[in-house]
Design a protein around this motif. Structure first.
Motif, mmCIF file in Angstrom:
data_model
loop_
_atom_site.group_PDB
_atom_site.id
_atom_site.type_symbol
_atom_site.label_atom_id
_atom_site.label_comp_id
_atom_site.label_asym_id
_atom_site.label_seq_id
_atom_site.Cartn_x
_atom_site.Cartn_y
_atom_site.Cartn_z
ATOM 1 N N ALA A 188 49.499 44.120 62.544
ATOM 2 C CA ALA A 188 47.608 44.505 62.407
ATOM 3 C C ALA A 188 47.748 43.271 61.572
ATOM 4 C CB ALA A 188 47.638 45.247 62.283
ATOM 5 N N LEU A 189 48.109 42.545 59.968
ATOM 6 C CA LEU A 189 48.126 41.304 59.772
ATOM 7 C C LEU A 189 46.332 40.237 59.358
ATOM 8 C CD1 LEU A 189 49.668 40.837 56.584
ATOM 9 C CD2 LEU A 189 50.756 38.851 57.610
ATOM 10 N N ASP A 190 46.284 40.709 58.511
ATOM 11 C CA ASP A 190 44.333 39.595 58.408
ATOM 12 C C ASP A 190 44.921 38.853 57.612
ATOM 13 O OD1 ASP A 190 44.052 40.761 60.475
ATOM 14 O OD2 ASP A 190 42.163 42.037 59.343
ATOM 15 N N VAL A 191 44.856 37.458 57.096
ATOM 16 C CA VAL A 191 45.658 37.073 56.133
ATOM 17 C C VAL A 191 43.405 35.951 56.061
ATOM 18 C CG1 VAL A 191 46.719 35.284 55.090
ATOM 19 C CG2 VAL A 191 47.426 36.681 56.329
ATOM 20 N N ALA A 192 43.371 35.683 54.866
ATOM 21 C CA ALA A 192 42.059 34.791 54.714
ATOM 22 C C ALA A 192 42.552 33.694 54.863
ATOM 23 C CB ALA A 192 41.438 35.108 52.826
ATOM 24 N N ARG A 193 41.438 32.230 55.080
ATOM 25 C CA ARG A 193 41.806 31.321 54.650
ATOM 26 C C ARG A 193 42.291 30.513 53.523
ATOM 27 N NH1 ARG A 193 41.311 27.775 58.616
ATOM 28 N NH2 ARG A 193 40.098 29.983 60.472
ATOM 29 N N ASP A 194 42.756 29.802 53.114
ATOM 30 C CA ASP A 194 43.408 29.279 52.258
ATOM 31 C C ASP A 194 42.475 28.061 51.774
ATOM 32 O OD1 ASP A 194 45.314 28.259 50.445
ATOM 33 O OD2 ASP A 194 46.418 27.590 51.565
ATOM 34 N N GLY A 195 41.938 29.588 50.639
ATOM 35 C CA GLY A 195 41.102 28.167 49.418
ATOM 36 C C GLY A 195 39.521 28.381 49.998
ATOM 37 N N ARG A 196 39.796 28.836 51.073
ATOM 38 C CA ARG A 196 38.039 29.134 51.630
ATOM 39 C C ARG A 196 38.295 30.451 51.738
ATOM 40 N NH1 ARG A 196 39.203 23.046 53.963
ATOM 41 N NH2 ARG A 196 40.498 22.893 52.242
ATOM 42 N N LEU A 209 43.914 34.388 60.272
ATOM 43 C CA LEU A 209 44.383 34.843 60.918
ATOM 44 C C LEU A 209 44.264 36.448 60.851
ATOM 45 C CD1 LEU A 209 47.518 33.904 61.480
ATOM 46 C CD2 LEU A 209 48.534 35.222 60.215
ATOM 47 N N ARG A 210 44.172 36.600 62.129
ATOM 48 C CA ARG A 210 43.674 38.311 62.439
ATOM 49 C C ARG A 210 44.996 39.017 63.671
ATOM 50 N NH1 ARG A 210 38.402 38.327 62.436
ATOM 51 N NH2 ARG A 210 37.484 36.336 61.798
ATOM 52 N N VAL A 229 56.384 30.952 68.871
ATOM 53 C CA VAL A 229 54.702 31.238 69.114
ATOM 54 C C VAL A 229 53.880 30.430 69.183
ATOM 55 C CG1 VAL A 229 53.529 32.707 67.864
ATOM 56 C CG2 VAL A 229 56.063 33.716 68.022
ATOM 57 N N VAL A 230 52.426 30.597 69.955
ATOM 58 C CA VAL A 230 51.863 29.649 69.317
ATOM 59 C C VAL A 230 50.423 30.589 68.527
ATOM 60 C CG1 VAL A 230 49.811 28.578 71.044
ATOM 61 C CG2 VAL A 230 51.947 28.479 71.965
ATOM 62 N N ALA A 231 49.665 29.774 67.835
ATOM 63 C CA ALA A 231 48.946 30.085 66.920
ATOM 64 C C ALA A 231 47.509 29.655 67.625
ATOM 65 C CB ALA A 231 49.081 29.680 65.421
ATOM 66 N N SER A 232 46.521 30.458 67.604
ATOM 67 C CA SER A 232 45.610 29.360 68.322
ATOM 68 C C SER A 232 43.895 30.438 67.449
ATOM 69 C CB SER A 232 45.572 29.391 69.545
ATOM 70 O OG SER A 232 44.315 28.867 70.082
ATOM 71 N N GLY A 233 43.421 29.434 67.156
ATOM 72 C CA GLY A 233 42.306 30.191 66.477
ATOM 73 C C GLY A 233 42.408 31.729 66.096
ATOM 74 N N GLY A 234 43.796 31.202 65.265
ATOM 75 C CA GLY A 234 43.147 32.741 63.990
ATOM 76 C C GLY A 234 44.785 33.619 65.291
ATOM 77 N N VAL A 235 44.799 33.783 65.787
ATOM 78 C CA VAL A 235 45.331 34.609 66.285
ATOM 79 C C VAL A 235 47.211 34.325 67.100
ATOM 80 C CG1 VAL A 235 45.532 36.254 68.792
ATOM 81 C CG2 VAL A 235 43.594 35.286 67.858
ATOM 82 N N ALA A 291 45.068 25.973 62.863
ATOM 83 C CA ALA A 291 44.846 27.520 64.168
ATOM 84 C C ALA A 291 45.448 29.003 62.939
ATOM 85 C CB ALA A 291 45.668 27.511 64.828
ATOM 86 N N GLY A 292 45.517 28.929 61.891
ATOM 87 C CA GLY A 292 46.120 29.782 60.798
ATOM 88 C C GLY A 292 47.416 29.827 61.057
ATOM 89 N N GLN A 293 48.080 28.686 61.395
ATOM 90 C CA GLN A 293 49.781 28.850 61.030
ATOM 91 C C GLN A 293 49.956 28.396 59.312
ATOM 92 O OE1 GLN A 293 47.952 25.652 61.566
ATOM 93 N NE2 GLN A 293 48.791 24.678 60.004
#
Ligand SMILES: Nc1ncnc2c1ncn2[C@@H]1O[C@H](COP(=O)(O)OP(=O)(O)OP(=O)(O)O)[C@@H](O)[C@H]1O
Ligand SMILES: Nc1ncnc2c1ncn2[C@@H]1O[C@H](COP(=O)(O)OP(=O)(O)OP(=O)(O)O)[C@@H](O)[C@H]1O
Ligand SMILES: [Mg+2]
Ligand SMILES: [Mg+2]
Lengths: 485, 311, 308, 348
Positions: free
Chosen positions: A261-269, A274-275, A459-465, A295-297
């Motif tokens: 259940a990890l949420d990460v803010a966009r780097d520098g923005r 990542l949701r 693992v596929v990252a897409s749209g932060g998921v 994509a959040g990778q």
């Protein structure tokens, strides 16, 4: 007979004690796409830089369109219709895309006008780009695209590209090669450096192979094969076989990386990259992340590496973690510093020669020399500046250093970017070796083939998921990456 | 016209200035004094600019070690270093311009500039229509402050209600700031200005030239020529003359270890009216000024306390 | 009431006067820093410009003075460019040395030309030029529209510089050279030539700034009369974020703070005057901190182009 | 190359310097001065005798070396401290303030005490630039420069106000107590400050070349992004600390000048040491050992300049030109060794 578009003969170039080129040659006809191949440090970039006016050869004539050419600066090259796309982007970060293009093309500086011309050009070429973005803020693939647009806007008729596809996803790479062959097809000339042999043989009509600064093969792409080319590159040693063994995940041990259940803010923005991410990587396991840019990778990798504080959720990572950043020139290495210093930079207290607060540079140098030898790097020695290494050798240094720490976890962004085939295979072997020793490896690659070849689990990252595909299937993964499955 | 070391003369005189000798006042006056000693007494002379304590003590030592007979040091800040150096080199005479005390062969020269500025202040107080006078100072040094005190007291003596405004520039060179400081004083109503700001004061003269009804008083030298229609008079110190007097005494062996003080009583310090503007100053005021000058010269009036001259 | 308005008008005029030389020098330095060269020698260029203006004007009137100042300022900057741009020597040291040399050179020439008596107030100056109608506007009229020509020129230079930097090929090349010498070179810019021109232009403007002090303000020359204005101009460039408009605002701000300092002293308060002397600098620091967002210098500022 | 300590050759630079001295002699001759006399005075007054060397050159070199060491420390971390002048004055104020109160103390305590307060004062003087840089991104180049002017005004205020000498007349402080005065080398003016400078140079040399912290500081200065991501270094903190300490060192220089030379606070304590020291540090390529050499060189130049005025009758203004030409010549000689400087490395 029509003289060649570009002809370099018997080119020599030395840097101090290093011989970069020893009688290299290159002849490119109008209308052809020519691939320039060779292992890391073979002298490809140097040869192109000489034709592009960024370096001057110690000796050897250059002809453009049959006439003797004196190329002292990029300005001279441009006047002769030569455009260059560098291995590392040269755009000016704080200028916009449109300004960068206008600068290179010598356009009048009317914001509305240049914006329009950029849109027109990028539309016509099928290389879309936002003219108002700052060049420094573009994702790396778009930075690359900008380089190409600049060269074409300057009305280059001879285009020299140094590893333009290294940073691109397969689809983007295909798209670019299509544009380039189209450009060559209408009577221009293209030289492209690449480490992807299949790509080279399919896109180019002829190939030149360099080894230790001299030509070992010039041939037609129809008659050459990946094998023949790579024999020329490696000096007859033949192509290394990619090993297909899978590592043994140690299921009995707790995961080395665990997120929930990890949420990460966009780097520098602003915004969330990542949701609700959940992922476990066991010791000994190699997990590949497939994703398109944004994509959040990036945030996933950096959160695991401990560089970004997550917003919320569980993040447990065994230490020590070694991180291989995507941009080796600004994030991985300090180019003006020596190899030994860069080694100490990355390994800190664990670096050889470091004891407590003290450093013995003699010991650090010796250990670095050892690393250079073990990884087969081409470098003048441990005291050489990192900036004098060829692109691929810089990448080797970054990897060698990460592995030398004996980390429990390796996080790597595009670990084999810019490496020649043999070196890439070697890196894969070493990552597997590390995994076999119980290290967990989490890596991202924009090359789907590499992901499929190296990872135990994808693992596929897409749209932060994050999602795991049901099958290791190229098409399925590709569709999931763009959110179509 | 420069001093070159000339070993033919056995009388050797040195000058150390804490700033440029082209400052149109303090240091240029001292330099003129050095040249006058050379020309009148045939001394061989040498000069050095020494801006900081480190350089100043070094210069004192070097001259003393080379056997110079007199070392003029142009500023109070030389007092202590001169005393230190004098302990090692007992033969040289150190003349500290504006110094604080006599100590062996360290002799201070004191110019009682306030005696002259008092007279300038009296004229200003008498002429001012607005009742406000202004003073532009370079750096707030003792002689500068004493001069300003004399100026203010003089004006008050004539017009007890006068308001005296002071601005310091914190440098001696910035003529543009001198002008702005003067213009600000003039805007706020001052119509009579005085200064002790060396070259920076040139800007104040310019400001007065541009402003109708404003007048200014020169300092250190007779500055009437800077603005002949606007300079009422100048508080003049003839530094060169004072230097010559001291040098003569040293040569004649008559110099005593005491502070040498110069006031209106001698011919070193004067208030010099600008003859072109003689008509502007009422006769009665001129007479009062002359009387005050006498009182000061004879010691009956202390310009720093500003007491009215007795009957 | 009218008194108050007059005082305010006077204060504004003073602010503009103080700001003018700073604006000229800072605009010049903006051009040079946009090209990646920080020139601490503009203090020297300013001083040389001041002396050249004095001598030129003494010899042939104010216009000759202005021309001489431009040439003098540009010449010193050219020496600086030779050492720092072409030889690639350190810009900070080179600039400091140029300023030191200028102090000596102007002193020697001044003494040789005017003798021990100095220039006095004999130098022909530029009279203020009133802009018809506008000069009549209450309050602002006298402050803004009854100024010497150099002030109008300095203000007109602001949009001109903006236009040059952001709307011309040359300006784009200049900015590119300042941001990334390597990138600019790869794009076909002649980095050294571009930087040299920018530095020389900046020096010429600094010379003009010095001329303003002499011809539009004090009507004389004195040694070291620029008194650190070149360094303040460099601070103004940063305060104005390397942008001509920002530099205009910062210069006016500094001019106003300085004018205010004089008003405070002249109105006779008991506050130690040194606190007023600090005022412009303290305000500038606050201004820097308060400016929204982050200030970023041209990336390659201070770095010579690598010899290739 | 970069901000690294240099490993350059010495011969070519010396040739250029020699050539420029020859050129200077020509110019002096044209201007009507005796070049042999002038350059002879320059030499004799600076390096030509032990007394000139110790009492003149080394005394002048001491603050230059100290400030340059601090400057080098900060620039190694990418921070360009051009406000050493202000920090020097802050240190001088603190040392004078404490120094006048130390009568009766043993020197062994009094001297270190003045050094400690001066270090602290110099450090405090850069707190504002550090906060501005860290919180608001204000370039330290500019904030430290502006604070120089503030420091000047503050010293002027101090010597007219709180620190003014007893009689209240002169703009200077009371002389500091004998206990706070630095011991002199007998027969010369050379004071203990030079020992402090040399010890500090040795310490910094060790720190720069033998410790991990010294290397990390270099990494922060040359590649802040890589230092943060690959080196896991707290870039902001490291650079800020270096700037603070560099301020403290400039403050120490102020204490040495008050305790070893002036014995009181004067407003004109520094002729621009803060700026000259930048040249000293950069010409030495930030190498502490080389800083001692370039510091002595500049000390000799300044002392010799006085001798040229005194002994050869060359006016100060001409001497400035001579100094400028020599510095430019050194610079050109040095630029031939390497092409890159770290000047504003911390700007981005
Ligand atoms: N500026 C330099 N100074 C010293 N050596 C250099 C410099 N530039 C390149 N070299 C050396 O020249 C050789 C050829 O380098 P080049 O960059 O041309 O290789 P390349 O074929 O492009 O390799 P890669 O595939 O890794 O990019 C290398 O050994 C490299 O270390
Ligand atoms: N999410 C991202 N994906 C890819 N690249 C990124 C990302 N974030 C930053 N970068 C790259 O990192 C570099 C520095 O980014 P950063 O956000 O630190 O810029 P910056 O220093 O704030 O820029 P400036 O100072 O000019 O405003 C840029 O080249 C940018 O392209
Ligand atoms: Mg390459
Ligand atoms: Mg940033």
């Amino acid at each position: 007979m029509i003289p060649p578009a570009l002809q370099l003969r018997n080119i020599h170039k030395r840097y101090g004690s290093t011989t970069a080129l020893a009688g290299a040659a290159l002849a490119v006809e109008w209308g052809e796409t020519h691939a320039l191949l060779g292992e890391n440090g073979a002298g490809k970039s140097t040869l192109l830089r000489i034709a592009g006016g960024l370096e001057r050869a110690d000796g050897g004539p250059i002809e453009v369109g049959g006439g003797r050419a004196v190329i002292r600066s990029p300005r001279d090259a441009r006047r002769l219709g030569i455009g260059m796309v560098h291995q590392h982007p040269t755009s000016i970060p704080s200028l916009t895309v449109a300004e960068n293009i206008a600068l290179t093309a010598g356009w009048r500086v009317q914001p509305r006008e240049i914006r329009g011309r950029v849109l027109e050009l990028s539309g016509a070429l099928g290389l879309p780009i936002d003219p108002d973005s700052y060049a420094g803020r573009l994702p790396i693939a778009l930075k690359q695209r900008l380089e190409i647009l600049k060269a074409l806007a300057a009305r280059a008729r001879i285009l020299l590209l140094d590893e333009p596809t290294a940073v691109l996803a397969p689809l983007e790479a295909e798209e670019l090669l299509r544009v380039l062959t189209g450009f060559a097809g209408v009577g221009n000339a293209v030289v492209i450096v690449t480490h992807k042999l299949r790509e080279a043989l399919s896109a180019a009509s002829r190939v030149t192979v360099l080894r230790h600064g001299a030509v070992t093969l010039v041939g037609n792409s129809d008659t050459e094969t990946p094998d023949s080319v790579s024999r020329a590159m490696l000096g007859g040693a033949g192509r290394p076989e990619p090993s297909a063994t899978r590592s043994d995940a140690r299921t009995s041990e707790p995961p080395a990386i665990r997120l929930q259940a990890l949420d990460v803010a966009r780097d520098g923005r602003y915004g969330i990259a990542l949701r609700g991410a959940a992922l476990s990587v066991l010791p000994g396991e190699i997990v590949g992340i497939a994703a398109v840019e944004g994509a959040g990778q990036r945030e996933l990798m950096r959160a695991v590496a401990g560089l970004i504080e997550p917003l919320r959720g569980v993040l447990e990572v065994r230490q020590p973690v070694a991180f291989v950043p995507e941009d080796r020139t600004t994030e991985g290495l300090i180019l003006p510093l020596s190899l030994a210093e860069n080694m100490v930079l990355g390994m800190g207290e664990q670096a050889p020669g470091v004891a407590g607060a003290l450093v013995s540079w003699k010991a650090a140098s010796a250990a670095t020399a050892d690393l250079i030898a073990r990884f087969g790097m081409t470098a003048a020695g441990p005291e050489a500046q990192a900036g004098t290494l060829s692109g691929g050798n810089q990448q080797k240094l970054v990897l060698a250093r990460a592995l030398a720490r004996n980390p429990k976890v390796i996080v790597a962004e595009n670990p084999t970017r810019g490496l020649d085939v043999a070196a890439a295979a070697e890196v894969h072997r070493r990552l597997r070796e590390a995994a076999a020793g119980g290290t967990a490896v989490l890596f991202h690659s924009s090359d789907l083939d590499e992901l499929l070849a190296l990872s135990d689990r994808l693992v596929v990252a897409s749209g932060g998921v994050l999602r795991e595909p049901e099958r290791r299937d190229r098409d399925l993964v590709g569709r999931m990456m763009i959110g179509a499955a | 016209d420069r001093p070159a070391p000339d070993s033919s003369s056995s009388f050797r005189v040195a000058l150390i200035t804490p700033g440029s000798i082209a400052d149109a006042a303090w240091n240029s006056g001292a330099y003129a004094g050095l040249l006058r000693i050379r020309d009148s007494l045939g001394a061989s002379v040498s000069h050095v600019e020494a801006l900081t304590p480190a350089a100043q003590e070094e210069a004192l030592r070097s001259y003393a070690a080379q056997g110079f007979d007199i070392i003029f040091a142009n500023g109070f800040e030389f007092q202590e270093p001169a005393e230190r150096v004098a302990r090692t080199y007992p033969d040289a005479v150190f003349v500290v311009n504006s110094g604080s005390r006599a100590a062996g062969k360290v002799i201070p020269l004191v110019f009682r500039i306030e005696e002259a500025t008092y007279l300038a202040g009296m004229v200003a107080g008498g002429l001012s229509r607005s009742g406000i006078i202004g003073f532009v100072g370079g750096v707030e040094l003792p002689p500068v402050r004493r001069g300003e005190r004399g100026w203010t007291n003089g004006a008050r003596a004539v017009n007890p209600a006068i308001a005296s405004r002071v601005t310091y520039l914190n440098n001696w060179e910035d003529a543009a700031s001198g002008r702005e400081a003067a213009l600000a004083l003039l805007r706020l109503g001052a119509d009579m200005l005085h200064h002790n700001a060396d070259a920076a004061a040139l800007g104040a003269f310019q400001a007065v030239k541009e402003t109708e009804g404003a007048y200014i008083f020169g300092a250190n030298a007779d500055q009437s020529s800077l603005a002949p229609d606007r300079v009422v008079g100048s508080a003049v110190i003839d530094l060169a003359h004072a230097f010559l007097l001291v040098a003569r005494e040293v040569r004649g062996g008559t110099l005593r270890s005491e502070a040498k003080s110069f006031g209106l009583a001698g011919d070193v310090l004067r208030f010099v009216p600008n003859p072109r503007l003689a008509g502007v100053v009422p006769a009665a005021l001129s007479a009062r000024v002359r009387a005050a000058a006498d009182s000061i010269a004879s010691g009956r009036l202390d310009p720093l306390r500003g007491e009215e001259p007795g009957p | 009431m009218t008194d108050g308005i007059e005082l305010l008008a006077g204060f504004l005029a003073a602010a503009v006067r103080v700001a003018t030389p700073l604006l000229l020098a800072a605009t010049g330095e903006t051009i040079s820093e946009r090209g990646g060269v920080i020139n601490l020698g503009i203090e020297g260029s300013m001083l040389a410009g001041a002396l050249a203006a004095a001598i030129g004007s003494s010899a042939g009137g104010p216009w000759s003075g202005l021309a001489a100042a431009l040439i003098a300022g540009a010449t010193l900057a050219a020496v600086f460019a030779l050492v720092s741009v072409h030889a690639g020597a350190d810009q900070i040291i080179a600039g400091t040395a140029i300023t030191l040399g200028a102090v000596g050179l102007t002193g020697a020439v001044y003494r040789a030309y005017y003798g021990t008596a100095g220039a006095g107030l004999s130098i022909p100056t530029l009279a203020p030029v009133e802009v018809p109608v506008l000069a009549e506007i209450p309050l602002l009229g006298a402050a803004l529209f009854a100024q010497p020509l150099t002030t109008y020129f300095a203000v007109a230079l602001v949009p001109a510089t903006w236009w040059y930097l952001f709307r011309t090929r040359g300006g784009l090349a200049l900015r590119a050279a300042g941001e990334s010498a390597d990138g600019a070179r790869a794009a076909g810019v002649r980095v050294r030539a571009t930087r040299t021109l920018a530095v020389v232009a900046g020096g010429a403007l600094a010379g003009l700034a010095g001329a303003t002090l002499v011809l539009a303000q004090v009507g004389t020359f004195s040694e070291r009369m620029t008194a650190g204005r070149g360094f303040i101009a460099i601070a103004i460039v940063v305060l104005g974020r390397w942008h001509p408009g920002g530099v205009l605002v910062a210069a006016l701000f500094f001019g106003a703070a300085t004018a205010l300092q004089f008003v405070f002293q002249a109105s006779g308060t008991a506050v130690p005057y040194q606190l007023f002397l600090m005022l412009p600098y303290v305000l500038a620091l606050l201004g820097l901190a308060g400016a929204v967002g982050r200030v970023r210098a041209p990336r390659d500022l201070g770095r010579p182009e690598r010899a290739s | 190359m970069n901000a690294r300590p240099g490993r350059g050759r010495v011969v070519a630079p010396l040739l250029i310097v020699a050539a420029s001295l020859a050129g200077l002699a020509g110019v002096l001759a044209i201007a009507g001065y005796d070049p042999v006399l002038a350059l002879g005075a320059l030499w004799r007054g600076s390096l030509g005798s032990f007394d000139a060397f110790a009492s003149g050159t080394l005394v002048r070199a001491t603050p230059l070396i100290l400030i340059a060491l601090g400057f080098a420390l900060a620039l190694r971390g990418g921070m360009l401290n051009i406000g050493a002048e202000g920090q020097f004055l802050a240190g001088a104020m603190a040392a004078a303030w404490l120094g006048v109160h130390l009568a009766g103390w043993p020197s062994l305590l009094a001297i270190p005490a003045t050094w400690v307060v001066a270090f602290a004062a110099g450090l405090i003087w850069v707190v504002v630039p550090v906060v501005l840089r860290v919180r608001y991104g204000v370039l330290e180049v500019i904030s430290t420069l502006l604070l120089n002017f503030v420091a000047e005004a503050l010293v002027s205020f101090m010597v007219q106000g709180p620190l003014q000498e007893r009689s209240g007349i002169y703009p200077q402080s009371d002389p500091i107590a004998d206990a706070a005065r630095l011991p002199l080398l007998p027969g010369t003016r050379l004071h203990l400050g030079i020992v402090l400078a040399i010890l500090l140079a040795a310490a910094l040399w060790f720190y720069f070349s033998r410790t991990l912290g010294g290397f990390r500081l270099l990494a922060v200065g040359t590649g802040p992004r890589a230092a943060a991501i690959t080196g896991r270094i707290d870039v902001t903190r490291t650079a800020a600390l270096a700037l603070l300490v560099s301020g403290g060192i400039a403050g120490l220089a102020g204490a040495a000048e008050v305790g070893g030379v002036a014995y009181a606070l004067y407003p004109n304590l520094s002729p621009g040491y803060g700026f000259t020291a930048i040249a000293v540090a950069l010409l030495a390529r930030l190498h502490p050992g080389a800083i001692i050499v370039t510091g002595v060189l500049f000390g000799a130049l300044e002392t010799g300049a006085g001798a040229m005025q005194r002994d050869a009758g060359i006016p100060a203004v001409i001497v400035y030109v001579v100094e400028a030409v020599i510095i430019l010549a050194l610079l050109l000689a040095d630029a031939r060794r390497t092409a890159r400087s770290p000047a504003v490395a911390g700007a981005a």
